[in-house]
Design a protein around this motif. Sequence first.
Motif, PDB file in Angstrom:
ATOM      1  N   ARG A   8      37.448  -2.768  31.592  1.00  0.00           N
ATOM      2  CA  ARG A   8      36.864  -4.070  31.271  1.00  0.00           C
ATOM      3  C   ARG A   8      37.601  -4.631  30.059  1.00  0.00           C
ATOM      4  O   ARG A   8      38.496  -4.003  29.505  1.00  0.00           O
ATOM      5  CB  ARG A   8      35.371  -3.936  30.962  1.00  0.00           C
ATOM      6  CG  ARG A   8      34.556  -3.256  32.085  1.00  0.00           C
ATOM      7  CD  ARG A   8      34.435  -4.118  33.314  1.00  0.00           C
ATOM      8  NE  ARG A   8      33.712  -3.431  34.384  1.00  0.00           N
ATOM      9  CZ  ARG A   8      32.377  -3.480  34.532  1.00  0.00           C
ATOM     10  NH1 ARG A   8      31.632  -4.154  33.658  1.00  0.00           N
ATOM     11  NH2 ARG A   8      31.802  -2.841  35.524  1.00  0.00           N
ATOM     12  N   GLU A   9      37.208  -5.825  29.631  1.00  0.00           N
ATOM     13  CA  GLU A   9      37.925  -6.477  28.533  1.00  0.00           C
ATOM     14  C   GLU A   9      37.797  -5.705  27.222  1.00  0.00           C
ATOM     15  O   GLU A   9      38.762  -5.573  26.477  1.00  0.00           O
ATOM     16  CB  GLU A   9      37.402  -7.901  28.335  1.00  0.00           C
ATOM     17  CG  GLU A   9      38.152  -8.684  27.266  1.00  0.00           C
ATOM     18  CD  GLU A   9      37.683 -10.122  27.160  1.00  0.00           C
ATOM     19  OE1 GLU A   9      38.146 -10.824  26.251  1.00  0.00           O
ATOM     20  OE2 GLU A   9      36.863 -10.549  27.993  1.00  0.00           O
ATOM     21  N   ARG A  10      36.607  -5.164  26.926  1.00  0.00           N
ATOM     22  CA  ARG A  10      36.389  -4.506  25.636  1.00  0.00           C
ATOM     23  C   ARG A  10      36.055  -3.027  25.747  1.00  0.00           C
ATOM     24  O   ARG A  10      35.856  -2.366  24.723  1.00  0.00           O
ATOM     25  CB  ARG A  10      35.258  -5.226  24.887  1.00  0.00           C
ATOM     26  CG  ARG A  10      35.570  -6.678  24.523  1.00  0.00           C
ATOM     27  CD  ARG A  10      34.400  -7.311  23.801  1.00  0.00           C
ATOM     28  NE  ARG A  10      33.262  -7.478  24.700  1.00  0.00           N
ATOM     29  CZ  ARG A  10      31.995  -7.483  24.308  1.00  0.00           C
ATOM     30  NH1 ARG A  10      31.710  -7.282  23.044  1.00  0.00           N
ATOM     31  NH2 ARG A  10      31.020  -7.661  25.175  1.00  0.00           N
ATOM     32  N   TYR A  11      35.993  -2.510  26.949  1.00  0.00           N
ATOM     33  CA  TYR A  11      35.666  -1.113  27.147  1.00  0.00           C
ATOM     34  C   TYR A  11      36.051  -0.713  28.573  1.00  0.00           C
ATOM     35  O   TYR A  11      36.436  -1.564  29.389  1.00  0.00           O
ATOM     36  CB  TYR A  11      34.171  -0.849  26.926  1.00  0.00           C
ATOM     37  CG  TYR A  11      33.272  -1.720  27.775  1.00  0.00           C
ATOM     38  CD1 TYR A  11      32.843  -1.319  29.045  1.00  0.00           C
ATOM     39  CD2 TYR A  11      32.840  -2.965  27.313  1.00  0.00           C
ATOM     40  CE1 TYR A  11      32.031  -2.119  29.827  1.00  0.00           C
ATOM     41  CE2 TYR A  11      32.027  -3.774  28.090  1.00  0.00           C
ATOM     42  CZ  TYR A  11      31.621  -3.348  29.342  1.00  0.00           C
ATOM     43  OH  TYR A  11      30.815  -4.145  30.113  1.00  0.00           O
ATOM     44  N   VAL A  40      42.261   2.974  24.040  1.00  0.00           N
ATOM     45  CA  VAL A  40      40.887   2.581  24.386  1.00  0.00           C
ATOM     46  C   VAL A  40      39.932   3.594  23.761  1.00  0.00           C
ATOM     47  O   VAL A  40      40.038   4.799  24.025  1.00  0.00           O
ATOM     48  CB  VAL A  40      40.684   2.563  25.919  1.00  0.00           C
ATOM     49  CG1 VAL A  40      39.235   2.209  26.260  1.00  0.00           C
ATOM     50  CG2 VAL A  40      41.645   1.587  26.562  1.00  0.00           C
ATOM     51  N   ARG A  42      36.358   2.920  23.563  1.00  0.00           N
ATOM     52  CA  ARG A  42      34.981   2.602  23.948  1.00  0.00           C
ATOM     53  C   ARG A  42      34.832   2.803  25.452  1.00  0.00           C
ATOM     54  O   ARG A  42      35.591   2.220  26.225  1.00  0.00           O
ATOM     55  CB  ARG A  42      34.626   1.166  23.567  1.00  0.00           C
ATOM     56  CG  ARG A  42      34.636   0.925  22.052  1.00  0.00           C
ATOM     57  CD  ARG A  42      34.408  -0.548  21.716  1.00  0.00           C
ATOM     58  NE  ARG A  42      34.222  -0.745  20.298  1.00  0.00           N
ATOM     59  CZ  ARG A  42      35.209  -0.888  19.421  1.00  0.00           C
ATOM     60  NH1 ARG A  42      36.461  -0.853  19.856  1.00  0.00           N
ATOM     61  NH2 ARG A  42      34.962  -1.061  18.141  1.00  0.00           N
ATOM     62  N   ASP A 108      28.051  -3.566  26.054  1.00  0.00           N
ATOM     63  CA  ASP A 108      27.763  -4.335  24.843  1.00  0.00           C
ATOM     64  C   ASP A 108      27.425  -3.401  23.693  1.00  0.00           C
ATOM     65  O   ASP A 108      27.753  -3.666  22.534  1.00  0.00           O
ATOM     66  CB  ASP A 108      26.599  -5.292  25.086  1.00  0.00           C
ATOM     67  CG  ASP A 108      27.003  -6.500  25.908  1.00  0.00           C
ATOM     68  OD1 ASP A 108      28.212  -6.797  25.951  1.00  0.00           O
ATOM     69  OD2 ASP A 108      26.130  -7.140  26.499  1.00  0.00           O
ATOM     70  N   ALA A 111      30.651  -1.764  22.438  1.00  0.00           N
ATOM     71  CA  ALA A 111      31.586  -2.762  21.908  1.00  0.00           C
ATOM     72  C   ALA A 111      31.012  -3.525  20.727  1.00  0.00           C
ATOM     73  O   ALA A 111      31.625  -4.462  20.233  1.00  0.00           O
ATOM     74  CB  ALA A 111      31.994  -3.736  23.013  1.00  0.00           C
ATOM     75  N   GLU A 115      30.172 -10.538  22.280  1.00  0.00           N
ATOM     76  CA  GLU A 115      31.224 -11.191  21.502  1.00  0.00           C
ATOM     77  C   GLU A 115      30.824 -12.627  21.204  1.00  0.00           C
ATOM     78  O   GLU A 115      30.386 -13.364  22.085  1.00  0.00           O
ATOM     79  CB  GLU A 115      32.534 -11.192  22.284  1.00  0.00           C
ATOM     80  CG  GLU A 115      33.695 -11.775  21.498  1.00  0.00           C
ATOM     81  CD  GLU A 115      34.995 -11.671  22.260  1.00  0.00           C
ATOM     82  OE1 GLU A 115      36.017 -12.092  21.711  1.00  0.00           O
ATOM     83  OE2 GLU A 115      34.982 -11.168  23.397  1.00  0.00           O
TER      84      GLU A 115
END
Length: 273
Positions: A8-11, A40, A42, A108, A111, A115
């Motif tokens: 995913r974008e953040r994890y 990575v 997360r 969420d 991360a 955001e």
Amino acid sequence: MHIQADPRERYTVLHLRGEFDTYYCPMLQQEIDGLVAAGVNRAVLNMRLVKFINSTALGAIIKASKALTSQGGALAISRPSSFVRDILEKVGLDRVVPVFDSDEAAGDSVAGGQEEPVLDDATILEKEDAGSVLFSPVDAERLKHFLPASSGSGTNPVHGHEFGKNWRGVGRMSSVDAEGLRFTWDGGNTGMTPFELGQLLALGTELKVKFRLPLLRKGHVDGLAAVTEIEERPDGVKVAGRFHGLDDQTQAAVRQYAEDMAFLKKELPGRNG
């Protein structure tokens, strides 16, 4: 057991399927090591399709969590099967590695929450009160020179993102007429002294300004103003700017607004002095 990675974008979500026992613990560790090597830190373990888990596998999850935490990241578990959830709760592992009902909620969590979106000027004005003025120097080099060095974090106090073209200061309107406006600014979260604020907004500095104006069809004035006065105060600065480049309709609306406010101030009880 089978593990499928879903970046995913953040994890990254690791989907586990099958029986998670001693034999498969090295497989999870290899996945975690691969994520860390790729930068990575997360991850979310989706355990919806895990039919069985033993104590060694629980230890592997704790080890994975520590590995990611040591890299400044975090691990969470999402959608565990009823068997897995029961085991996690019985041994108390859910108090060490948080458990969520969806990949998104778990993501969420690792991360650091949702955001923050970059807000546009109209949205910021809606969030602020009617007396607010948004402003920023036309010359972005002034921001690079003054703000990051003074604030340390280089964080935009309005948007919460790094300083750059989206930075806006939020001042307090003192007065406005067809010629220009006056406002005060306490520096927000920049950490700058009144002297430094005065340097940033020195005489002649071109500012992009935006503020609400009820009489204007679009609801706000969006234009340019050159700083004509700058006064340092204990709690910030007072700024005067002269408009230029306003279209005729906007200038007429500003003029009418100023005249109406002057009339009301004169005529309404308790508004004098």
